[in-house]
Write an enzyme that holds these catalytic residues in place. Structure first.
Site, PDB file in Angstrom:
ATOM      1  N   ASN A 214     -16.777 -96.390  89.120  1.00 51.27           N
ATOM      2  CA  ASN A 214     -15.642 -96.434  88.197  1.00 51.27           C
ATOM      3  C   ASN A 214     -14.405 -95.890  88.897  1.00 51.27           C
ATOM      4  OD1 ASN A 214     -15.475 -93.484  87.723  1.00 51.27           O
ATOM      5  ND2 ASN A 214     -17.524 -93.816  86.886  1.00 51.27           N
ATOM      6  N   ASP A 285     -22.705 -94.640  83.467  1.00 47.41           N
ATOM      7  CA  ASP A 285     -23.641 -94.592  82.339  1.00 47.41           C
ATOM      8  C   ASP A 285     -24.974 -95.255  82.672  1.00 47.41           C
ATOM      9  OD1 ASP A 285     -22.006 -93.224  80.482  1.00 47.41           O
ATOM     10  OD2 ASP A 285     -20.763 -95.025  80.343  1.00 47.41           O
ATOM     11  N   LYS A 295     -28.752-106.484 102.267  1.00 47.99           N
ATOM     12  CA  LYS A 295     -27.591-107.038 101.571  1.00 47.99           C
ATOM     13  C   LYS A 295     -27.962-108.389 100.956  1.00 47.99           C
ATOM     14  CE  LYS A 295     -22.920-108.649 102.481  1.00 47.99           C
ATOM     15  NZ  LYS A 295     -21.992-109.085 103.517  1.00 47.99           N
ATOM     16  N   PRO A 313     -29.366 -90.215  83.234  1.00 53.90           N
ATOM     17  CA  PRO A 313     -29.514 -89.001  82.417  1.00 53.90           C
ATOM     18  C   PRO A 313     -28.152 -88.398  82.119  1.00 53.90           C
ATOM     19  CG  PRO A 313     -30.119 -88.557  84.695  1.00 53.90           C
ATOM     20  CD  PRO A 313     -29.882 -90.045  84.590  1.00 53.90           C
ATOM     21  N   ASP A 314     -28.034 -87.740  80.989  1.00 52.89           N
ATOM     22  CA  ASP A 314     -26.777 -87.078  80.632  1.00 52.89           C
ATOM     23  C   ASP A 314     -26.826 -85.644  81.193  1.00 52.89           C
ATOM     24  OD1 ASP A 314     -24.713 -85.622  79.314  1.00 52.89           O
ATOM     25  OD2 ASP A 314     -24.584 -87.264  77.862  1.00 52.89           O
ATOM     26  N   ILE A 315     -26.122 -85.446  82.268  1.00 50.14           N
ATOM     27  CA  ILE A 315     -26.202 -84.159  82.986  1.00 50.14           C
ATOM     28  C   ILE A 315     -25.675 -83.030  82.106  1.00 50.14           C
ATOM     29  CG2 ILE A 315     -25.489 -82.916  85.075  1.00 50.14           C
ATOM     30  CD1 ILE A 315     -25.084 -85.750  86.361  1.00 50.14           C
ATOM     31  N   PHE A 331     -15.886 -83.339  79.188  1.00 57.03           N
ATOM     32  CA  PHE A 331     -14.671 -84.161  79.130  1.00 57.03           C
ATOM     33  C   PHE A 331     -14.990 -85.455  78.399  1.00 57.03           C
ATOM     34  CE2 PHE A 331     -11.114 -82.517  81.646  1.00 57.03           C
ATOM     35  CZ  PHE A 331     -11.688 -81.352  82.107  1.00 57.03           C
ATOM     36  N   LYS A 345     -18.282 -86.263  70.300  1.00 58.19           N
ATOM     37  CA  LYS A 345     -18.965 -86.043  71.581  1.00 58.19           C
ATOM     38  C   LYS A 345     -19.357 -84.578  71.739  1.00 58.19           C
ATOM     39  CE  LYS A 345     -17.921 -88.990  74.463  1.00 58.19           C
ATOM     40  NZ  LYS A 345     -17.315 -89.917  75.388  1.00 58.19           N
ATOM     41  N   LYS A 349     -23.291 -83.646  72.295  1.00 58.17           N
ATOM     42  CA  LYS A 349     -23.773 -83.023  73.540  1.00 58.17           C
ATOM     43  C   LYS A 349     -24.072 -81.528  73.346  1.00 58.17           C
ATOM     44  CE  LYS A 349     -21.731 -86.532  76.326  1.00 58.17           C
ATOM     45  NZ  LYS A 349     -22.025 -87.115  77.622  1.00 58.17           N
TER      46      LYS A 349
END
Ligand code: C5P
Length: 405
Positions: A214, A285, A295, A313-315, A331, A345, A349
């Site tokens: 991203n 995500d 390649k 995984p959501d750290i 954030f 959020k 979380k």
């Protein structure tokens, strides 16, 4: 090395004592002036053997103070006035002799008396000498005594020395000293605290050369690492791929993927408990379930189908669920409905503080604005330089930290 930004202009009294590293004081003067600060240079007699006062006069735009007998100020009181006018007193390089005189309070030249008259002016010395000199018990005693007297010692660093030897005693680089000087003006709200941060994007390989990522630049995380270091914290930054060099003052652990980032964060927390965890990374995500070896070859006129994706995984949520857990700050980069999304959020979380910003606008920019969402409500921080924003966030975090046991 990141550029210093946004610290408001201050007045620096720059003492130069006699050492080969005196030539680096020229560059330091230039950097301070470029960052908007004003610089009054004071040189010892020995320093003038290494660089000419005219060079420093040209770089600082001010006559250099050389001794008490030809004062620059009409009062004739340079030995007091120059330091009273300053927001910081810096000596770079600080020779072994200068450290000894400062530690004992000897005022046998202008710089010596200024060090005596410094009062509450924040003071930073940058030692520079041969490694054997630095290791000498007398020098170490003087350094310890100066620290006890409330003087900050920056460095010395390790490496090649002008004498050809290798070891500890090199003066810090001018860019590093600029950061050290600007840190003098920040309150040390996180002294003795350990801060763990994630920053930057992650890269999830699809084949040997392609992958998902991203547009996160890492700038906000880098600014937070600097601000936490300025506040006195021990800082560990777990950073995804990006162009930014490791920030000064932090230990940086480089990772590429979300799984590596999670492993690095876990390893750091297993190594030592953190007081604060700031998740500034834009973690991908999803990742391709299976990265292809080699390649993927291009076929004329055809495109391969996209890989099957699995969730990462959501750290942040994992760290927040640890017991005990550090004070967790998340954030949220949102395209719309900032406050509602940030509030949701925060609850999802289970973190005490969530910082929301408008995603696409802030990516790569040097500026950002944000909303802070905690259990008591919402607070807006207006658009500003990311370093200034990071300093404000550090203040907000420090104010919310539970008192130490
Ligand atoms: O769920 P979302 O990606 O919007 O949440 C953003 C926050 O969660 C950020 O603080 C980000 O660093 C953190 N996060 C994480 N691990 C993930 C996804 C997000 O730590 N896999």
């Amino acid at each position: 090395m990141q550029a210093a930004t946004s610290t408001r202009p201050r007045r620096v009294l720059l003492g130069i004592s006699g050492g080969i590293a005196a030539y680096k004081a020229c560059e330091l003067t230039r950097l301070l002036v470029k960052a908007g600060h004003s610089v009054q240079v004071v040189m010892t007699r020995a320093a003038t053997q290494f660089v000419g006062p005219l060079t420093l006069q040209a770089l600082s735009g001010r006559e250099v103070a050389l001794d008490s007998w030809h004062p620059l100020r009409a009062s004739g009181m340079d030995h007091i006035d120059l330091v009273r006018e300053a927001d910081a007193l810096v000596v770079a390089p600080a020779s072994a002799d200068l450290l000894a005189r400062a530690a004992c309070g000897i005022g046998d030249d202008l710089l010596g008396t200024l060090l005596l008259a410094r009062d509450a002016v924040p003071t930073l010395l940058a030692p520079a000498m041969n490694r054997a000199m630095w290791a000498h018990p007398a020098v170490q005693r003087n350094a310890a005594r100066l620290r006890d007297d409330g003087v900050r010692l920056a460095g010395p660093g390790s490496g090649e020395q002008a004498c050809g030897e290798v070891g500890e005693g090199r003066m810090l680089e001018p860019e590093q000293l600029l950061l050290e000087i600007e840190a003098l003006w920040q309150p040390r709200l996180l002294q003795g605290r350990r801060v763990l941060l994630t920053a930057g994007p992650t890269f999830e390989p699809w084949d040997a050369v392609r992958g998902l990522s991203n547009r996160s630049s890492g700038k906000m995380g880098w600014a937070l690492a600097r601000a936490a270091w300025e506040a006195g914290a021990e800082v560990v930054l777990v950073a995804g791929p990006g162009a930014l060099a490791p920030p000064y003052g932090a230990r940086t652990v480089r990772v590429e993927t979300a799984l590596q980032m999670r492993d690095a964060v876990r390893a750091e927390l297993d190594l030592a408990a953190a007081d604060v965890f700031i998740a500034a990374a834009a973690v991908a995500d999803w990742r391709p379930r299976q990265a292809q070896a080699g390649k993927i070859k291009k076929q004329p006129g055809a495109a391969p189908s996209l890989p099957e994706l699995v969730a990462n995984p959501d750290i942040l949520a994992e760290v927040a669920a640890r017991a005990p857990s550090p004070y967790c700050v998340g954030f949220a980069a949102e395209a719309d409905d900032l406050v509602a999304n940030a509030q949701a959020k925060r609850l999802r979380k289970a973190v005490p503080l969530l910082v929301g910003n408008l995603g696409p606008q802030t990516f790569g920019s040097d500026h950002s604005s944000c909303v802070l969402v905690d259990e008591s409500g919402v607070r807006e921080l207006p658009r500003m330089d990311k370093l200034e924003l990071a300093r404000q966030l550090v203040r907000e975090i420090a104010a919310r930290l539970p008192a130490r046991a």
